[in-house]
Scaffold this active site. Structure first.
Site, PDB file in Angstrom:
ATOM      1  N   ASN B   7       0.840  -1.229  -0.009  1.00 29.51           N
ATOM      2  CA  ASN B   7      -0.038   0.073   0.060  1.00 29.51           C
ATOM      3  C   ASN B   7       1.019   1.217  -0.149  1.00 29.51           C
ATOM      4  O   ASN B   7       1.690   1.575   1.007  1.00 29.51           O
ATOM      5  CB  ASN B   7      -0.916   0.093   1.342  1.00 29.51           C
ATOM      6  CG  ASN B   7      -1.875   1.204   1.258  1.00 29.51           C
ATOM      7  OD1 ASN B   7      -1.758   2.112   0.403  1.00 29.51           O
ATOM      8  ND2 ASN B   7      -2.815   0.927   2.151  1.00 29.51           N
ATOM      9  N   ARG B  87      -2.232  -1.850  -4.100  1.00 30.67           N
ATOM     10  CA  ARG B  87      -3.379  -1.187  -3.793  1.00 30.67           C
ATOM     11  C   ARG B  87      -3.080   0.005  -4.874  1.00 30.67           C
ATOM     12  O   ARG B  87      -1.978   0.918  -4.654  1.00 30.67           O
ATOM     13  CB  ARG B  87      -3.599  -0.442  -2.343  1.00 30.67           C
ATOM     14  CG  ARG B  87      -4.625   0.649  -2.311  1.00 30.67           C
ATOM     15  CD  ARG B  87      -4.587   1.563  -1.189  1.00 30.67           C
ATOM     16  NE  ARG B  87      -5.488   2.364  -1.213  1.00 30.67           N
ATOM     17  CZ  ARG B  87      -5.158   3.909  -0.703  1.00 30.67           C
ATOM     18  NH1 ARG B  87      -4.242   4.040  -0.044  1.00 30.67           N
ATOM     19  NH2 ARG B  87      -6.484   4.670  -0.788  1.00 30.67           N
ATOM     20  N   HIS B 176     -12.306   4.991  -2.036  1.00 31.84           N
ATOM     21  CA  HIS B 176     -12.223   4.076  -0.877  1.00 31.84           C
ATOM     22  C   HIS B 176     -13.166   2.874  -0.979  1.00 31.84           C
ATOM     23  O   HIS B 176     -13.595   2.314  -0.163  1.00 31.84           O
ATOM     24  CB  HIS B 176     -12.938   4.872   0.385  1.00 31.84           C
ATOM     25  CG  HIS B 176     -12.226   5.855   0.841  1.00 31.84           C
ATOM     26  ND1 HIS B 176     -12.857   7.039   1.411  1.00 31.84           N
ATOM     27  CD2 HIS B 176     -10.860   6.168   1.393  1.00 31.84           C
ATOM     28  CE1 HIS B 176     -12.002   7.818   1.808  1.00 31.84           C
ATOM     29  NE2 HIS B 176     -10.846   7.437   1.722  1.00 31.84           N
ATOM     30  N   HIS B 204     -16.841   5.494   5.701  1.00 34.64           N
ATOM     31  CA  HIS B 204     -15.437   5.252   5.946  1.00 34.64           C
ATOM     32  C   HIS B 204     -14.890   6.746   6.493  1.00 34.64           C
ATOM     33  O   HIS B 204     -14.796   7.699   5.472  1.00 34.64           O
ATOM     34  CB  HIS B 204     -14.830   5.146   4.690  1.00 34.64           C
ATOM     35  CG  HIS B 204     -13.215   4.960   4.867  1.00 34.64           C
ATOM     36  ND1 HIS B 204     -12.860   3.599   4.838  1.00 34.64           N
ATOM     37  CD2 HIS B 204     -12.404   5.759   4.723  1.00 34.64           C
ATOM     38  CE1 HIS B 204     -11.228   3.778   4.753  1.00 34.64           C
ATOM     39  NE2 HIS B 204     -11.314   5.346   4.867  1.00 34.64           N
ATOM     40  N   ARG B 238      -8.867  18.707   2.899  1.00 31.61           N
ATOM     41  CA  ARG B 238      -9.881  18.653   1.659  1.00 31.61           C
ATOM     42  C   ARG B 238     -11.004  19.346   2.070  1.00 31.61           C
ATOM     43  O   ARG B 238     -11.738  19.078   3.113  1.00 31.61           O
ATOM     44  CB  ARG B 238     -10.018  17.519   1.023  1.00 31.61           C
ATOM     45  CG  ARG B 238      -8.957  16.761   0.450  1.00 31.61           C
ATOM     46  CD  ARG B 238      -9.410  15.639  -0.354  1.00 31.61           C
ATOM     47  NE  ARG B 238      -8.223  14.557  -0.504  1.00 31.61           N
ATOM     48  CZ  ARG B 238      -8.153  13.405  -0.242  1.00 31.61           C
ATOM     49  NH1 ARG B 238      -9.358  12.753   0.324  1.00 31.61           N
ATOM     50  NH2 ARG B 238      -7.194  12.666  -0.340  1.00 31.61           N
ATOM     51  N   ASP B 280      -6.634  17.142  11.768  1.00 31.01           N
ATOM     52  CA  ASP B 280      -7.141  15.782  12.749  1.00 31.01           C
ATOM     53  C   ASP B 280      -8.306  16.361  13.522  1.00 31.01           C
ATOM     54  O   ASP B 280      -8.424  17.035  14.642  1.00 31.01           O
ATOM     55  CB  ASP B 280      -6.029  15.329  13.616  1.00 31.01           C
ATOM     56  CG  ASP B 280      -6.412  13.958  13.938  1.00 31.01           C
ATOM     57  OD1 ASP B 280      -7.541  13.581  14.304  1.00 31.01           O
ATOM     58  OD2 ASP B 280      -5.571  12.943  13.983  1.00 31.01           O
ATOM     59  N   GLY B 333     -14.351   6.685  12.592  1.00 31.13           N
ATOM     60  CA  GLY B 333     -15.631   5.783  12.413  1.00 31.13           C
ATOM     61  C   GLY B 333     -15.631   4.619  13.594  1.00 31.13           C
ATOM     62  O   GLY B 333     -16.680   4.371  14.066  1.00 31.13           O
ATOM     63  N   GLU B 334     -14.439   3.840  13.747  1.00 30.31           N
ATOM     64  CA  GLU B 334     -14.169   3.076  14.603  1.00 30.31           C
ATOM     65  C   GLU B 334     -13.966   3.296  16.053  1.00 30.31           C
ATOM     66  O   GLU B 334     -14.445   2.641  17.035  1.00 30.31           O
ATOM     67  CB  GLU B 334     -13.128   1.913  14.203  1.00 30.31           C
ATOM     68  CG  GLU B 334     -13.151   1.224  13.110  1.00 30.31           C
ATOM     69  CD  GLU B 334     -11.897   0.756  12.695  1.00 30.31           C
ATOM     70  OE1 GLU B 334     -10.916   0.366  13.304  1.00 30.31           O
ATOM     71  OE2 GLU B 334     -11.902   0.417  11.110  1.00 30.31           O
ATOM     72  N   ASN B 335     -13.485   4.621  16.196  1.00 27.97           N
ATOM     73  CA  ASN B 335     -12.854   4.968  17.710  1.00 27.97           C
ATOM     74  C   ASN B 335     -13.407   5.952  18.322  1.00 27.97           C
ATOM     75  O   ASN B 335     -13.292   6.222  19.301  1.00 27.97           O
ATOM     76  CB  ASN B 335     -11.189   5.094  17.534  1.00 27.97           C
ATOM     77  CG  ASN B 335     -10.621   3.946  17.003  1.00 27.97           C
ATOM     78  OD1 ASN B 335     -10.675   2.861  17.727  1.00 27.97           O
ATOM     79  ND2 ASN B 335      -9.919   3.941  16.071  1.00 27.97           N
ATOM     80  N   GLU B 385      -7.743  -2.860   4.970  1.00 26.65           N
ATOM     81  CA  GLU B 385      -7.581  -2.786   3.694  1.00 26.65           C
ATOM     82  C   GLU B 385      -6.534  -3.723   2.917  1.00 26.65           C
ATOM     83  O   GLU B 385      -6.753  -4.402   1.762  1.00 26.65           O
ATOM     84  CB  GLU B 385      -6.988  -1.347   3.192  1.00 26.65           C
ATOM     85  CG  GLU B 385      -8.113  -0.444   3.422  1.00 26.65           C
ATOM     86  CD  GLU B 385      -7.760   1.006   2.834  1.00 26.65           C
ATOM     87  OE1 GLU B 385      -7.791   1.208   1.465  1.00 26.65           O
ATOM     88  OE2 GLU B 385      -7.584   1.988   3.555  1.00 26.65           O
TER      89      GLU B 385
END
Lengths: 333, 413
Positions: B7, B87, B176, B204, B238, B280, B333-335, B385
């Protein structure tokens, strides 16, 4: 305008306002009205831009004119002729109240989370980048329909050459498809609507196009015109024709409407009423059918659909009248 | 079969060796600071069985980094790969699925380098280096755009002059895809719904890029990213959605220098541009103790970030129609339970009801954090991924083997 007792209307268009100037134009209008034995009680003037100053429709007086003058630099195309017209009108018909109807008033309370773009703050501030919202008069008429029916959460769909969908809770907007200009949002008759902003810089870098050329393509050659390749195409036609390009244009348009309605429902936590307005309000039946079929939410069966067929002038007359009555009551106190 | 997954980041090279079909990771690591020399030396962090080795090495480009990685990997016979999976961000109009690299399609791949100028060229250079050094090792390219090949025309077309757009290759590609496809398969499996009947909105939310994907019958039906990864949500740097007329004004202001505008919108906007402090979102969410004007700024950044996700969540729930699930994945999304909670609140019209306690306590993934009365599941699923790339690579190799077997059959007849 109001006639004697019952409402009636006449309308017209002065083509060469700019060369005639406001004084001669008004003289002509009054002459025509006289011929019809029509004597207006008040005048409403549409103002496309009211900046941060005019949060509601306002009766013209010395103070209002001064505030407008301060705004002139922010909207140099629209404000100065408005001021001129109001001054001449006051001279021509001394006692007749004039009400300024601001297109932007409805959107003054649009929350920051919706209004702001995620670009560096300094740039937003210096270029005054934010969502302004358009067709404020139509959307305001839509929320008035909501109030009449005790519907708090309204989706207002203005079907115009530059179509726009707004979500409003208790009369206040919380979401709009349009952006800093009406180019963003749904695709229009000749406008592209929302696209990947990267496309603009790509056209510049890859094809060597300048901002003016890109602007011409995105605002004059796109939308229904771009998809169908037909110069004179307009919204009613994509609902009448069975040609593959018209069907594709309709699918794209309706898909964007469904997405916008989904965003509206998320923005308001539900929806009570959907109001259609604007030049192409006659398409409301077909779009209503599409929304009813595809928008699957809990309150689907309870959503009230209303079509507001009133032309802009009639809506303006009503707003102006309300403004005058409110003013009378206030001064009577 | 052991597959070595690469990747390629702009200045890093991540790798993993995965044993298929069980998906067990045998070893992995990351070469950091690949490129021209920086203040710190470039290093490779190599991990096997929970042990980490740090190897210092000069790596001026991805090909050199690749050779260094191969030196480490080939030192251990148990790790020797049977195939390599790469990837690749952009597959353009050509690659609608994972592709086994041949001389021909490598040329085609090179030709679309300019569609993802930051990401594709290093990956393509790496594939070339691999082919040269290990000509007998099968190489598979797995594309971020491939999953979105199923997006219908009416969602894919931008309403521009149609011939002009077609010639210039302007349409929604979506990104993604590898991650969205992975979590969608995991979710369908978790809920025991056949994949070809599974409807969902996949979120995502990475600490860098982020996108939502509408999923109908297991396939991508829309993605918030567009022709490029710039469109859609507010991301780290972005801007996401922006009035095209604003992009044109910025272009005039930059005296027609598209590169400068691109840099502004891609690298200096988003969470970083709004907050002025950090790109962030976790820093913004944690920084609520700061006072004064900075505080208001952080709050506003947070509101704009969350609001954009929520708007799209509503839009995609509407187009999916009857979703089985909303899926959250990747770093944010997970944390970050707060983000999931904020964007799912007020969606009861769509049958979405979160169990706030479950959401707060979600640790062992996958997990459903919807309440009992919710008709839509709210799943938190770990994306992987590398494993996704391994799965796609394996499938592509099997397909090829299948066709080869067919040929052999014909031969014998």
């Amino acid at each position: 305008m109001r006639g004697s007792g019952k409402r009636n209307a006449c309308n017209g268009r002065i083509k060469d306002f700019r060369s005639l100037g406001p004084r001669k134009t008004l003289r002509e209008i009054f002459e025509i009205l006289n011929n019809f034995e029509f004597s207006p009680e008040f005048t409403a003037i549409r103002v496309p831009y009211g900046g941060n100053i005019f949060k509601k429709h306002t009766i013209s007086d010395k103070e209002t004119i001064e505030s407008l003058q301060k705004l002139a630099s922010e909207a140099p195309i629209h404000i100065p002729p408005t001021i001129e017209l109001a001054i001449e009108l006051a001279l021509a018909a001394e006692k007749m109240p004039i009400v300024f109807i601001f297109e932007t008033a409805f959107f003054c309370s649009l929350p920051e989370r919706e209004a702001f773009y995620a670009v560096p703050r300094k740039i937003s501030e210096s270029l005054k980048l934010r969502r302004y919202g358009y067709h404020g008069i139509f959307h305001q008429a839509a929320v008035e329909e909501g109030k009449k029916n005790k519907a708090e959460r309204v989706i207002s769909i203005c079907l115009d050459a530059l179509p726009e969908i707004v979500a409003a809770i208790k009369g206040k907007p919380v979401f709009t498809t349009s952006g800093c200009t009406p180019l963003e949002g749904l695709p229009g008759r000749t406008t592209c609507g929302e696209i990947d902003p990267f496309i603009v810089t790509m056209l510049n870098k890859k094809l060597g196009l300048g901002p003016e050329e890109i602007n011409r393509i995105l605002s004059e050659e796109s939308g229904l015109r771009g998809i169908t390749g037909k110069n004179k195409i307009d919204f009613p036609e994509i609902y009448l024709s069975n040609s593959p390009e018209c069907i594709l244009a309709k699918e794209i348009f309706e898909y964007r409407i469904l997405k916008a309605c989904g965003s509206c429902v998320a923005a308001m936590g539900g929806v009570d009423m959907i109001v259609f307005s604007g030049k192409h309000h006659s398409l409301s039946e077909k779009i209503k059918e599409f929304i009813s079929k595809h928008l699957k939410i809990k309150e689907s069966s309870e959503i009230e659909f209303v079509t507001c067929a009133d032309p802009l002038a009639k809506i303006m007359a009503e707003f102006a009248e309300t403004c005058i009555i409110a003013n009378k009551l206030k001064t009577a106190k | 079969m052991k597959i070595l997954i690469f990747n390629c980041g702009s200045s890093s090279l991540k790798y993993k060796i995965i044993k298929m079909p069980d998906g067990q990771a045998l070893a992995g690591g990351e070469a950091q600071r690949v490129g021209p020399k920086t203040s710190e030396r470039s290093k490779i962090f190599h991990r096997v069985n929970g042990h980490e080795m740090i190897i210092e090495a000069d790596m001026e480009n991805h090909s050199i980094a690749f050779e260094k990685v191969m030196d480490i990997v080939s030192g251990n016979p148990a790790l020797a790969p049977d195939a390599v999976g790469h990837r690749v961000v952009h597959g353009g109009d050509i690659f609608k699925d994972a592709a086994i690299i041949s001389e021909e399609n490598l040329k085609e791949l090179e030709q679309i380098n300019d569609m993802a100028p930051l990401h594709n060229p290093p990956a393509v250079a790496l594939i070339k280096a691999c082919c040269e050094k290990y000509p007998k090792l099968p190489q598979v390219a797995v594309f971020d755009t491939a999953y979105h090949a199923s997006i219908p025309e009416y969602a894919k077309i931008y309403p521009l002059p149609i011939e002009f757009a077609r010639k210039a290759g302007i349409k929604k590609y979506g990104f993604h895809g590898t991650s969205h496809q992975f979590v969608v398969e995991e979710a369908a499996n978790f809920l025991k719904v056949p994949l070809n009947e599974f409807n969902a909105v996949s979120c995502h939310l990475g600490s860098g890029g982020a996108s939502l994907c509408a999923v109908i019958k297991g396939k991508s039906a829309d993605n918030t990213m567009g022709y490029s990864p710039l469109q859609g949500l507010v991301m780290s740097t972005r801007c996401g959605d922006l009035d095209p007329s604003v992009a044109m004004r910025l272009l005039s202001r930059a005296a027609g220098d598209g590169g400068e505008v691109e840099k502004l919108l891609n690298k200096e906007s988003g969470v970083l541009g709004l907050s002025g402090v950090s790109g962030d979102i976790r820093d913004i969410l944690n920084g609520q103790s700061a006072k004064g004007k900075g505080q208001a700024n952080l709050e506003r950044t947070e509101e704009i970030y969350l609001w954009r996700i929520k708007k799209y969540l509503g839009a995609y729930l509407a187009i999916v129609g009857s979703p089985h699930a909303i899926i959250f994945t990747d770093t944010i999304g997970e944390n970050i339970p707060y983000v999931r909670w904020a964007v799912c609140s007020g969606l009861s019209s769509f049958g979405v009801e979160m169990d706030y306690k479950k959401n707060d306590a979600a640790k062992h993934l996958p997990i459903d954090v919807a309440s009992d009365k919710s008709s839509v599941k709210i799943l938190v699923i770990e994306t992987n991924e590398e494993l996704a790339i391994a799965r796609r690579s394996e499938a592509a190799l099997k397909r090829q083997k299948g066709t080869e077997d067919e040929f052999t059959k014909f031969d014998s007849i």
